[in-house]
Design an enzyme around this catalytic site. Structure first.
Site, PDB file in Angstrom:
ATOM      1  N   ASN A  83       0.813  -1.217   0.000  1.00 58.38           N
ATOM      2  CA  ASN A  83       0.000   0.000   0.000  1.00 58.38           C
ATOM      3  C   ASN A  83       0.846   1.266   0.000  1.00 58.38           C
ATOM      4  O   ASN A  83       0.404   2.317  -0.462  1.00 58.38           O
ATOM      5  CB  ASN A  83      -0.921   0.000   1.218  1.00 58.38           C
ATOM      6  CG  ASN A  83      -2.018  -1.029   1.113  1.00 58.38           C
ATOM      7  OD1 ASN A  83      -2.840  -0.983   0.208  1.00 58.38           O
ATOM      8  ND2 ASN A  83      -2.032  -1.981   2.032  1.00 58.38           N
ATOM      9  N   THR A  84       2.063   1.175   0.517  1.00 58.14           N
ATOM     10  CA  THR A  84       2.951   2.336   0.579  1.00 58.14           C
ATOM     11  C   THR A  84       4.032   2.286  -0.490  1.00 58.14           C
ATOM     12  O   THR A  84       4.260   3.272  -1.199  1.00 58.14           O
ATOM     13  CB  THR A  84       3.617   2.433   1.968  1.00 58.14           C
ATOM     14  OG1 THR A  84       2.602   2.494   2.972  1.00 58.14           O
ATOM     15  CG2 THR A  84       4.490   3.684   2.066  1.00 58.14           C
ATOM     16  N   LYS A 126       8.285  -2.803  -4.414  1.00 61.83           N
ATOM     17  CA  LYS A 126       9.671  -3.233  -4.593  1.00 61.83           C
ATOM     18  C   LYS A 126       9.710  -4.297  -5.675  1.00 61.83           C
ATOM     19  O   LYS A 126       8.949  -5.274  -5.622  1.00 61.83           O
ATOM     20  CB  LYS A 126      10.236  -3.794  -3.282  1.00 61.83           C
ATOM     21  CG  LYS A 126      10.155  -2.831  -2.108  1.00 61.83           C
ATOM     22  CD  LYS A 126      10.663  -3.489  -0.834  1.00 61.83           C
ATOM     23  CE  LYS A 126      10.352  -2.638   0.383  1.00 61.83           C
ATOM     24  NZ  LYS A 126       8.925  -2.638   0.743  1.00 61.83           N
ATOM     25  N   GLY A 141      -3.228 -11.356   3.291  1.00 58.81           N
ATOM     26  CA  GLY A 141      -2.402 -10.678   2.298  1.00 58.81           C
ATOM     27  C   GLY A 141      -1.291 -11.572   1.774  1.00 58.81           C
ATOM     28  O   GLY A 141      -0.692 -12.354   2.519  1.00 58.81           O
ATOM     29  N   SER A 142      -0.999 -11.444   0.490  1.00 52.68           N
ATOM     30  CA  SER A 142       0.074 -12.237  -0.115  1.00 52.68           C
ATOM     31  C   SER A 142       1.419 -11.969   0.535  1.00 52.68           C
ATOM     32  O   SER A 142       2.266 -12.863   0.624  1.00 52.68           O
ATOM     33  CB  SER A 142       0.171 -11.926  -1.619  1.00 52.68           C
ATOM     34  OG  SER A 142      -0.969 -12.367  -2.299  1.00 52.68           O
ATOM     35  N   ASP A 143       1.640 -10.730   0.973  1.00 53.57           N
ATOM     36  CA  ASP A 143       2.909 -10.397   1.613  1.00 53.57           C
ATOM     37  C   ASP A 143       3.081 -11.164   2.914  1.00 53.57           C
ATOM     38  O   ASP A 143       4.180 -11.637   3.243  1.00 53.57           O
ATOM     39  CB  ASP A 143       3.026  -8.890   1.859  1.00 53.57           C
ATOM     40  CG  ASP A 143       1.852  -8.308   2.638  1.00 53.57           C
ATOM     41  OD1 ASP A 143       0.786  -8.961   2.721  1.00 53.57           O
ATOM     42  OD2 ASP A 143       1.989  -7.190   3.165  1.00 53.57           O
ATOM     43  N   ARG A 144       1.981 -11.343   3.657  1.00 54.03           N
ATOM     44  CA  ARG A 144       2.046 -12.082   4.920  1.00 54.03           C
ATOM     45  C   ARG A 144       2.309 -13.568   4.657  1.00 54.03           C
ATOM     46  O   ARG A 144       3.054 -14.208   5.401  1.00 54.03           O
ATOM     47  CB  ARG A 144       0.754 -11.879   5.707  1.00 54.03           C
ATOM     48  CG  ARG A 144       0.557 -10.423   6.157  1.00 54.03           C
ATOM     49  CD  ARG A 144      -0.826 -10.187   6.717  1.00 54.03           C
ATOM     50  NE  ARG A 144      -1.036 -10.963   7.942  1.00 54.03           N
ATOM     51  CZ  ARG A 144      -2.227 -11.162   8.479  1.00 54.03           C
ATOM     52  NH1 ARG A 144      -3.318 -10.673   7.886  1.00 54.03           N
ATOM     53  NH2 ARG A 144      -2.336 -11.863   9.590  1.00 54.03           N
TER      54      ARG A 144
END
Length: 248
Positions: free
Chosen positions: A9-10, A13, A103-106
């Protein structure tokens, strides 16, 4: 060569790794400033003609941005990309929650630490501050709380007497002016939140954990946590690296 991306969200990369899983190139973009032109320009700086991209994997919590990047990769660079949750992850991780609701990042963070021997608490200081629990090869879920910087920027925008500031570690709890008071509130307030959540996890699960911190403010709170912790800023990318072989 592998192209990996973490769309948050921020920040966004995007990294290029060689076949030995060594980082070759990395770019970082602000999510709210992204445009098709900027995406093309920056992808071109990473995807040089001398590199042959074999696989591209992304984790994304901003579906609209990932869709743009996916289309641009295919149309302009002839590269097919895959989102983490579209991969069959059952050989690596046993997900005990609704995949659509995490979330995919988690998930990528969880995959990164899995060793089938130890249990982990992952604390990620991102737009939100998240806590995720991994027991051996099982992802059990976690906790989402407001992010430190997000909360600070919201306070500054809503309270006219609060000055712009950057967070710093604070030794004394009592602030003698507004600046110091806010810094103290955020440092000790979030320290209390982090310690309390970790303690709740320990008390309710009755298990031992390795604690891993990641995200931009991980160094900020490392020394205040009364347990042994480690910092891994590449946790999400390392998780993506672990799954590239699962893509046909």
């Amino acid at each position: 060569m592998f192209l990996l991306g973490d769309i948050g969200n921020t920040d966004i990369k995007i990294c290029l790794y060689n076949n030995n899983k060594k980082l070759v190139k990395k770019i970082k973009l602000e999510t709210n400033l992204i445009s098709n032109k900027l995406i093309k320009k920056n992808l071109k700086s990473v995807i040089l003609k001398k590199y042959k991209i074999q696989k591209a994997v992304f984790c994304s919590v901003v579906p609209a941005i990932y869709k743009k990047i996916k289309i641009i990769l295919k149309k302009n660079f002839k590269i097919k990309s895959t989102e983490l949750k579209d991969i069959n992850l059952s050989k690596i991780i046993n997900i005990k929650v609704n995949r659509k609701q995490v979330g995919s990042d988690r998930l990528s963070n969880a995959i990164s630490v899995i060793d089938n021997k130890n249990n982990y608490i992952i604390v990620d200081f991102g737009t939100a501050t998240t806590f995720d629990i991994v027991i051996k090869n099982q992802y059990l879920g976690g906790i989402i709380s407001p992010g430190v910087n997000l909360s600070l920027s919201t306070l500054i925008s809503k309270a006219s007497m609060i000055p712009n500031m950057k967070l710093k570690t604070v030794k004394k709890i009592l602030g003698k002016n507004t600046l110091h008071a806010v810094r103290s509130g955020f440092y000790w307030g979030y320290s209390g939140l982090i310690i309390n959540v970790i303690n709740k996890i320990l008390n309710q699960t009755k298990k031992k954990y390795k604690i891993v911190l990641t995200g931009g403010l991980s160094h900020f709170f490392k020394n205040v946590i009364p347990y042994k912790v480690s910092i891994d800023r590449n946790l999400t990318m390392n998780g993506l690296l672990k799954v590239v072989h699962l893509i046909n």
